[in-house]
Scaffold this active site. Sequence first.
Site, short mmCIF file in Angstrom:
data_model
loop_
_atom_site.label_atom_id
_atom_site.label_comp_id
_atom_site.label_asym_id
_atom_site.label_seq_id
_atom_site.Cartn_x
_atom_site.Cartn_y
_atom_site.Cartn_z
N LYS A 182 0.79 -1.34 -0.08
CA LYS A 182 0.12 -0.02 0.01
C LYS A 182 0.96 1.16 0.02
O LYS A 182 1.69 1.17 0.91
CB LYS A 182 -0.92 0.01 1.23
N MET A 183 0.33 2.16 -1.00
CA MET A 183 1.55 3.32 -0.83
C MET A 183 1.58 3.92 0.38
O MET A 183 2.46 4.76 0.77
CB MET A 183 0.96 4.29 -2.05
N SER A 184 0.31 4.08 1.18
CA SER A 184 0.22 4.93 2.22
C SER A 184 1.26 4.20 3.36
O SER A 184 1.63 4.82 4.31
CB SER A 184 -1.10 4.97 2.90
N LYS A 185 1.60 2.77 3.24
CA LYS A 185 2.32 2.28 4.20
C LYS A 185 3.81 2.02 3.75
O LYS A 185 4.46 1.70 4.41
CB LYS A 185 2.00 0.78 4.35
N ARG A 186 4.16 2.68 2.40
CA ARG A 186 5.52 2.81 2.05
C ARG A 186 6.50 3.96 3.17
O ARG A 186 5.93 4.80 3.24
CB ARG A 186 5.45 3.37 0.64
#
Length: 489
Positions: free
Chosen positions: A250-254
Amino acid sequence: MTVKVRFAPSPTGPLHIGGARTVLFNWLFARRHNGSFVLRSEDTDLERSSEKWERDIGASLRWLGLDWDEGLEVGGPNGPYRQTERLEIYKEYLSKLWLGGHVYYCFCTPEELEQDRAAAMARGDNPVYSGRCRNLTPAQVEEKLQAGLKPVVRFKVPADSEILIDDLIRGEVSFQSRDVGDFIIIKSDGIPTYNYAVVIDDITMGITHIIRANEHLVNTPRQVLIYQALNEPIPQFGHVSVVLDTSGRKMSKRMGDMSVGRYARQGYLPEAVVNFLALLGWSPEDNVEIMSKEELIKAFDLSRVSKSPGIFDAQKLDWMNNQYIRASDLDILADKATPFLEAEGLTGFSREWLKYLLAVIRDELRCLAQVPEYAREFLSDTVQVQPEALPPLQLETTPLVLDELVARLSALPDREDFSQRQQEVQALLKQLNKDMKSLHGISGKAVFMPIRAALTGTVSGQELHYSLPLLGKERAVTRIKSSRQQAGI
Ligand code: GLU
């Protein structure tokens, strides 16, 4: 019906790529249908929200060229646009919910909630709120209030009903009310929860379509129940899939900075970023990739937004940015590149020089933050001769070549116009090569490699007919002298 959409970020950080894609879909939808777009702030997390982030989000939207018709900064008829300034409005609607018997006070302590949860899990039930306080008598409520207990307000979810959502992107989605449980709408400090405040904002602002991240789909049944209780029309929902990176995270978790500001700071062109974001989970019928904002507006259609995750491919963004850099007007590109050069203290060149440099290097540019690195190559008087440059410099014929080049360069007229300079240099090099061949029997590499090595101190770099105009006669001659000294020739 006039379309009205909104973006309602929590101002607790910068605008991220995923959020920017959500805004863009809203904006395209509004512009496509001649509707309006509202920007407001969900700032009820008092500790983490700040006006600084609100301004930052606004600045990112402006940078992307996504304007809003109503809301933060611009105002409008349905303000204020910050939730903490709308508490009176939430109270007004709360009294309607009280009157309709849709809400109740809940005094449960964290320990009681935890006990109920554990018991529900042990029974194999969904651990939703047990309803413990649902049937308190008015006298019991009064007693607890008198005792100074601070209740939350919960919404009474109707028993055993189905909540159907006809999502514009996901199709029909069904929820069972027993899986929802009576949820909190006002916290014990009097601050409304997201699920309640967002509905009141959407009602009072006349929002017709709610296009937002898929992670909010679980909230939608709660919100629908509030609309129903208030007897208000339910907007159309469209839940947009998450954005994943190429390895499926997930991009938000990157890790690392995935904010829009980062791309601005690295010199990505906003048009390229917008084009790239539009294709994260959406594609036009003809699958064209390079599309201007106007073309995107014309083609944008929610029914073509994919249910599967959008994949953020950084290489594709680089490719796209390069396409936009290549197609850019050189004057505009020079304007945009200048701050990057200034930030690194690179000055002392003309605007024409910069435009010529950009014309020479732009096919290779991923982003404008790379421009200083290219510019620096041409802005110093001396070079450090690298070991790989020594063999061509130490050829027996090199001094002849370099002497001749210096003589001919010095005889060139001073030109302001860089394409003229380039033509003259091209002619000069061609002639020099010819003469070297007839006089000394050397040509091609034996002529050009020593020149390149003397000018740059390396054996790579731009073509000579580009680098010589960029260096200018004097600097070229100074560099040749210095390289010769270093190579002892
Ligand atoms: N503050 C929420 C968010 O940033 C808004 C969700 C919504 O659009 O309803 O995700």
